[in-house]
Write an enzyme that holds these catalytic residues in place. Structure first.
Site, PDB file in Angstrom:
ATOM      1  N   HIS A   1      18.688  60.268  42.970  1.00  0.00           N
ATOM      2  CA  HIS A   1      19.234  61.325  43.824  1.00  0.00           C
ATOM      3  C   HIS A   1      18.595  61.311  45.202  1.00  0.00           C
ATOM      4  CE1 HIS A   1      21.428  64.010  40.857  1.00  0.00           C
ATOM      5  NE2 HIS A   1      22.213  63.861  41.908  1.00  0.00           N
TER       6      HIS A   1
ATOM      7  N   GLU B   1      40.453  40.061  36.148  1.00  0.00           N
ATOM      8  CA  GLU B   1      39.001  39.931  36.328  1.00  0.00           C
ATOM      9  C   GLU B   1      38.365  39.023  35.276  1.00  0.00           C
ATOM     10  OE1 GLU B   1      37.303  43.881  36.255  1.00  0.00           O
ATOM     11  OE2 GLU B   1      38.627  44.548  34.660  1.00  0.00           O
TER      12      GLU B   1
ATOM     13  N   ASN C   1      34.153  41.610  40.977  1.00  0.00           N
ATOM     14  CA  ASN C   1      32.805  41.760  40.390  1.00  0.00           C
ATOM     15  C   ASN C   1      32.760  41.048  39.040  1.00  0.00           C
ATOM     16  OD1 ASN C   1      32.495  43.408  42.558  1.00  0.00           O
ATOM     17  ND2 ASN C   1      32.705  45.312  41.417  1.00  0.00           N
ATOM     18  N   ASP C   2      33.775  41.325  38.230  1.00  0.00           N
ATOM     19  CA  ASP C   2      33.794  40.677  36.920  1.00  0.00           C
ATOM     20  C   ASP C   2      34.335  39.260  36.991  1.00  0.00           C
ATOM     21  OD1 ASP C   2      32.641  42.439  34.990  1.00  0.00           O
ATOM     22  OD2 ASP C   2      34.262  43.818  35.462  1.00  0.00           O
TER      23      ASP C   2
ATOM     24  N   CYS D   1      40.014  45.036  44.340  1.00  0.00           N
ATOM     25  CA  CYS D   1      39.186  46.248  44.317  1.00  0.00           C
ATOM     26  C   CYS D   1      37.736  45.956  43.962  1.00  0.00           C
ATOM     27  CB  CYS D   1      39.787  47.294  43.392  1.00  0.00           C
ATOM     28  SG  CYS D   1      39.863  46.755  41.680  1.00  0.00           S
TER      29      CYS D   1
HETATM   30  C1  PEP Z   1      35.474  44.549  39.331  1.00  0.00           C
HETATM   31  O1  PEP Z   1      35.109  44.048  38.265  1.00  0.00           O
HETATM   32  O2  PEP Z   1      35.561  43.902  40.381  1.00  0.00           O
HETATM   33  C2  PEP Z   1      35.818  45.980  39.403  1.00  0.00           C
HETATM   34  C3  PEP Z   1      36.338  46.514  40.475  1.00  0.00           C
HETATM   35  O3  PEP Z   1      35.550  46.744  38.329  1.00  0.00           O
HETATM   36  P1  PEP Z   1      34.081  47.233  37.926  1.00  0.00           P
HETATM   37  O4  PEP Z   1      33.161  46.905  39.060  1.00  0.00           O
HETATM   38  O5  PEP Z   1      34.209  48.687  37.684  1.00  0.00           O
HETATM   39  O6  PEP Z   1      33.815  46.452  36.698  1.00  0.00           O
HETATM   40 MG    MG Z   2      35.504  45.060  36.453  1.00  0.00          MG
END
Ligand code: PEP
Ligand code: MG
Length: 576
Positions: free
Chosen positions: A195, A437, A460-461, A508
């Site tokens: 925080h 992903e 990300n994944d 995303c």
């Molecule tokens: C991703 O995997 O890119 C994604 C947007 O989902 P998260 O980061 O929530 O796994």
């Molecule tokens: Mg993801």
């Protein structure tokens, strides 16, 4: 002597000023045995300390300026709730009675019990809430000790423009120090999602945490520079270095002024290609920045955050309420609700999911939902019901094969027919999208694009699974590379599949908000991005300064460039 010392930057910015070493005098707690006739007085003393701590927090809340963000006021409320909680308001009293001991000792025993519960949690976010428990208990202990909290001391010293250094700060202390006009703070402990760090970011206060032993290396009144961009503290630097940082501060001011002007502008490239910039959110509080920054909409609502921090599963009604509140707050801007993505690094209450050796490859996201409809069906019904009130799209995470999608569609149809017979309204034609992903889904992007209304690239994944690097494991962090040709080829495949089937493709994952890769992605054909709100204006600026026709061929050449140095060189060239 001039030297520099490194830590973790949690809030960007540069500050120059004199150090102020904040020494906290935590009382030494000893067990005292009390005679029977003193127990009631001791309990009264405990209650008074508890009340005094509550009053201190109320006083802080009253001093908050109206411009204060929700993060800040929420933390004060959270600490007040903790003080009222049975665990802090009643159990210590029980311990005083049972053990015939002093209030300080009883409170400390309860602290150990509560902290051990937090230690057993796997969830990194929940673990950081341990700091809050400590901060609240320290405040009560301080009030038991001498009836006065450290908070009062903040008004006795002049902290204006000071760089305040301590082992750790509570969020309450950060608010007070911010009101006193400090320049920055540096601590020995703490993490990026504590925080304290969240508050620093929302105040725009340069801050570095995890600077081991800084309290030993730096004394009062030393001339310091805090570089919150790189997590470095410089001590007693010469004029040349100071001038360099003064210039950086001036440059930053100009950058912010320029970016702020972009809020109302339309988003298209130099060669008039229009681009959509959406925001990712984790909860309702994030919507104010989506609106302030004038994002096109929300491209990813990580609904699993509604499932964290609690023992039960949020029911259909609670979910409808939450989603409708988001739709109402967005006032016509589109909202993409991603169905529950728990498992992997996002663990929730232990009984939800059995622990497994390799959670990232286990029952996660849509796999978990299809495995147990108690999570999925109420959420699908809630999303459908919310869709009657505004523009909503449903997005399915972590699809691996078409069979999963078929099963999702069966459940959506079932939910639709249930809702119809129950008399609920919903958007009959709600758009269903899939997150791409997993490399298998990326390779089959064409087949997915044929069946879905939109695709969203979760980099990300996608990067984690393509490059075989655990997102959570810092030992393989060096392999994380969005520009790895294998990743770029998969991204291109997904974009092309969307184009072929004439459905939107968005991204995303974090790559969509990373200024290094915006031009590359535009060159590869991406036209919709969804990112953390804090990146939005910087990305917008890049989009507006890009001429896609001029960079397209370099971007395509990158798909078949395999040497890391050459790839970096080309990306730098694109961005220069
Ligand atoms: C991703 O995997 O890119 C994604 C947007 O989902 P998260 O980061 O929530 O796994
Ligand atoms: Mg993801």
């Amino acid at each position: 002597m001039a030297f520099s010392i490194h830590g973790i930057y949690v809030s960007k910015g540069i500050a120059l000023g004199k150090s102020f070493l904040w020494k906290k005098n935590q009382p030494n707690i000893e067990k005292k045995h009390l005679a029977d006739d003193l127990i009631d007085d001791e309990i009264e003393r405990f209650n008074q300390a508890l009340n005094k701590t509550q009053n201190d927090l109320h006083a802080i809340a009253l001093k908050l300026p109206s411009s204060t963000t929700a993060d800040v006021s929420e933390f004060v409320d959270a600490h007040l709730l903790m003080l009222k909680d049975f665990n802090l308001s009643s159990i210590p009293i029980k311990l005083i009675r049972e053990n015939k001991c002093n209030a300080e000792w009883a409170l400390n025993c309860q602290r150990k019990v509560l902290l051990s519960i937090f230690d057993e949690m796997d969830d990194a976010y929940l673990k950081t809430r341990k700091d809050d428990v400590n901060h609240v208990i320290n405040s009560v202990q301080q009030n038991l000790h001498d009836g006065s909290n450290d908070y009062n001391d903040f008004y006795d010293v002049n902290l204006k423009h000071k760089i305040v250094i301590a082992e750790d700060f509570s969020p309450a202390e950060i608010i007070l120090m911010h009101q006193q006009g400090i320049g920055a703070f540096v601590t020995e402990y703490g993490g990026y999602i504590s925080h304290t760090a969240i508050l620093a970011r929302s105040f725009g206060l340069p801050a570095i945490v995890g600077v081991k032993n800084i309290c030993h290396y730096i004394g009062d009144n030393e001339r310091l520079v805090v570089d919150g961009f790189n997590g470095v503290v410089f001590s007693e630097t010469d004029e040349l270095v100071e001038n360099y940082f003064i210039n950086r501060i001036n440059e930053e001011k100009l950058v912010k002024q320029t970016l702020a002007k972009l809020v109302d502008s339309t988003i298209s490239t130099q060669d008039a290609v229009s681009v959509k910039l959406n925001a990712n959110i984790e909860g309702l509080n994030d919507i104010s920045s989506v609106k302030k920054l004038n994002a096109d909409g929300v491209g990813l609502y990580r609904t699993e955050f509604l499932f964290l921090n609690r023992q039960d599963i949020p029911g259909e009604e609670e979910q409808v309420e939450n989603y409708v509140a988001a739709i109402t707050a967005l006032a016509g801007k589109p909202l993409v609700l991603r169905t529950l993505d728990i498992g992997g690094d996002k663990t929730i209450t232990p009984d939800y999911i059995e622990s497994t050796a390799n959670p990232a490859l286990s029952l996660r996201a849509i796999r978990l939902c299809l495995n147990d409809l108690k999570y999925f069906l109420p959420q699908i019904r809630a999303i459908l019901r919310a869709s009657a009130t505004g523009p909503v799209q449903l997005m399915v995470p972590m699809l691996t094969n078409l069979n999963e999608l078929k099963r999702v569609n069966v459940i959506i149809d079932q939910a639709k027919s249930e809702l119809s017979s129950e008399g609920y309204e919903f958007d009959e034609k709600i758009k269903i999208g899939g997150m791409i992903e997993v490399p298998a889904a990326a390779l089959l992007a064409d087949a997915f694009a044929k069946e879905l209304d939109f695709l969203s690239i979760g980099t990300n994944d996608l990067i984690q699974y393509t490059l075989a690097i655990d997102r959570m494991d810092d030992k393989v962090n060096y392999l994380y590379d969005p520009s790895h040709p294998a990743v770029l080829q998969l991204i291109k495949k997904i974009i092309d599949a969307g184009e072929k089937h004439q459905i939107p493709v968005t991204m995303c994952g974090d790559m969509a908000g990373d200024v290094d890769y915006i031009r590359l992605l535009l060159g590869l054909g991406l036209r919709e991005f969804s990112m953390s709100p804090s990146s939005l204006l910087e990305v917008k600026q890049i989009v507006k300064n890009t001429d896609i026709s001029k960079i397209k061929s370099i971007c395509h050449d990158l798909l078949t460039t395999y040497e890391h140095d050459k790839i970096r060189q080309s990306i730098n060239g694109l961005n220069s």
